[in-house]
Design an enzyme around this catalytic site. Sequence first.
Site, mmCIF file in Angstrom:
data_model
loop_
_atom_site.group_PDB
_atom_site.id
_atom_site.type_symbol
_atom_site.label_atom_id
_atom_site.label_comp_id
_atom_site.label_asym_id
_atom_site.label_seq_id
_atom_site.Cartn_x
_atom_site.Cartn_y
_atom_site.Cartn_z
ATOM 1 N N ASN A 112 1.209 -1.543 0.221
ATOM 2 C CA ASN A 112 0.689 -1.515 -1.147
ATOM 3 C C ASN A 112 1.882 -1.628 -2.099
ATOM 4 O O ASN A 112 2.612 -0.666 -2.301
ATOM 5 C CB ASN A 112 -0.067 -0.188 -1.358
ATOM 6 N N LYS A 128 1.816 -1.965 -5.238
ATOM 7 C CA LYS A 128 1.544 -1.411 -6.582
ATOM 8 C C LYS A 128 2.000 -2.418 -7.649
ATOM 9 O O LYS A 128 1.903 -3.615 -7.414
ATOM 10 C CB LYS A 128 2.197 -0.040 -6.722
ATOM 11 N N HIS A 157 -7.671 4.411 -4.980
ATOM 12 C CA HIS A 157 -6.312 4.951 -4.872
ATOM 13 C C HIS A 157 -6.134 6.061 -5.912
ATOM 14 O O HIS A 157 -6.639 5.961 -7.032
ATOM 15 C CB HIS A 157 -5.283 3.839 -5.097
ATOM 16 N N GLU A 181 -3.776 6.826 -7.781
ATOM 17 C CA GLU A 181 -3.176 6.407 -9.059
ATOM 18 C C GLU A 181 -4.243 5.846 -9.997
ATOM 19 O O GLU A 181 -4.186 6.053 -11.207
ATOM 20 C CB GLU A 181 -2.049 5.390 -8.803
ATOM 21 N N GLU A 187 -4.493 9.910 1.851
ATOM 22 C CA GLU A 187 -3.255 9.885 1.086
ATOM 23 C C GLU A 187 -3.121 11.162 0.267
ATOM 24 O O GLU A 187 -3.601 11.219 -0.885
ATOM 25 C CB GLU A 187 -3.241 8.675 0.154
ATOM 26 N N GLY A 209 4.914 8.684 -2.899
ATOM 27 C CA GLY A 209 6.093 8.357 -3.694
ATOM 28 C C GLY A 209 7.059 9.510 -3.878
ATOM 29 O O GLY A 209 7.962 9.429 -4.706
ATOM 30 N N SER A 267 4.618 8.318 1.581
ATOM 31 C CA SER A 267 6.022 8.341 1.993
ATOM 32 C C SER A 267 6.235 7.966 3.467
ATOM 33 O O SER A 267 7.125 8.516 4.138
ATOM 34 C CB SER A 267 6.657 9.696 1.676
HETATM 35 P P1 PGA Z 1 4.298 5.654 -0.870
HETATM 36 O O1 PGA Z 1 2.882 5.193 -1.447
HETATM 37 O O2 PGA Z 1 4.411 5.109 0.534
HETATM 38 O O3 PGA Z 1 5.310 5.056 -1.811
HETATM 39 O O4 PGA Z 1 4.323 7.144 -0.878
HETATM 40 C C1 PGA Z 1 1.738 5.179 -0.630
HETATM 41 C C2 PGA Z 1 0.527 4.750 -1.405
HETATM 42 O O5 PGA Z 1 0.369 5.172 -2.565
HETATM 43 O O6 PGA Z 1 -0.287 3.969 -0.897
#
Ligand code: PGA
Length: 247
Positions: A9, A11, A91, A93, A160, A166, A204
């Site tokens: 992903n 983003k 997601h 976010e 997640e 992140g 992560s």
């Molecule tokens: P990340 O993001 O691997 O940077 O923690 C994962 C995600 O939000 O899908």
Amino acid sequence: MNKRYVIGNWKMHGSLAMVDAFSRALAYAPSPDVVAAIAPPHPYLGACSDLPHGCGLAGQDCSAHDNGAHTGEVSASMLIEWGCGWVILGHSERRTDLAESDQLIAAKLATASSAGLIPVLCVGESLAVRDAGREETVVREQLRAVLSEQSPASLLVAYEPIWAIGTGVTASPEQANAMHAVIRDELTALTEDGASVPLLYGGSVNPDNARGLFDCPHVDGALVGGASLDATSFSKIVEAAQASLEK
Ligand code: PGA
């Protein structure tokens, strides 16, 4: 499940130059048992159409509408025309930044599936919820709010935890495996095909921790953010998925 999924992903990261460099540096040997795909920002889907090693494409989101006067939205059928097989929905976010509700996510899921995309439904608890010991309840509620007996047979669920996205703090394999077992239990109760829905972990994931996660009995793959921006680390995570099947 003798198949693994690694979905990157991106983003709101990337550029045409980055797509070009990524494409040239992607370096894993394709395997029929490991699905690898990238979800770039929508404007770069065309530039990603020739990724090597059979790397597939996913959308980062799609509209709940089939088409029409919805400025800025991208439809499921458009994603399919650009070669997407999957679409990430719900997601955290988008749930936070854009206040996406469970109701909207359920509508997107129905639209995406009927257009022929496989939804990757994201669920996961905040740190406050985990600290309060309510993570299992909250994740079960998130699943119940979106899925039902009518849910599509073709579906992926990504666990997640928000505190792991992140942050560099990954859920331990034990934490991921335990929550995936809860998700499997809930999916089996909720949907007809719940027992066979692949369960991805996200938060992560990197080349160093991927294998430990993939070796968990309830983990079928990963949704990878930051580490998917670098073709070498994404390739290593795909290879870790392959190695976990070969053990
Ligand atoms: P990340 O993001 O691997 O940077 O923690 C994962 C995600 O939000 O899908």
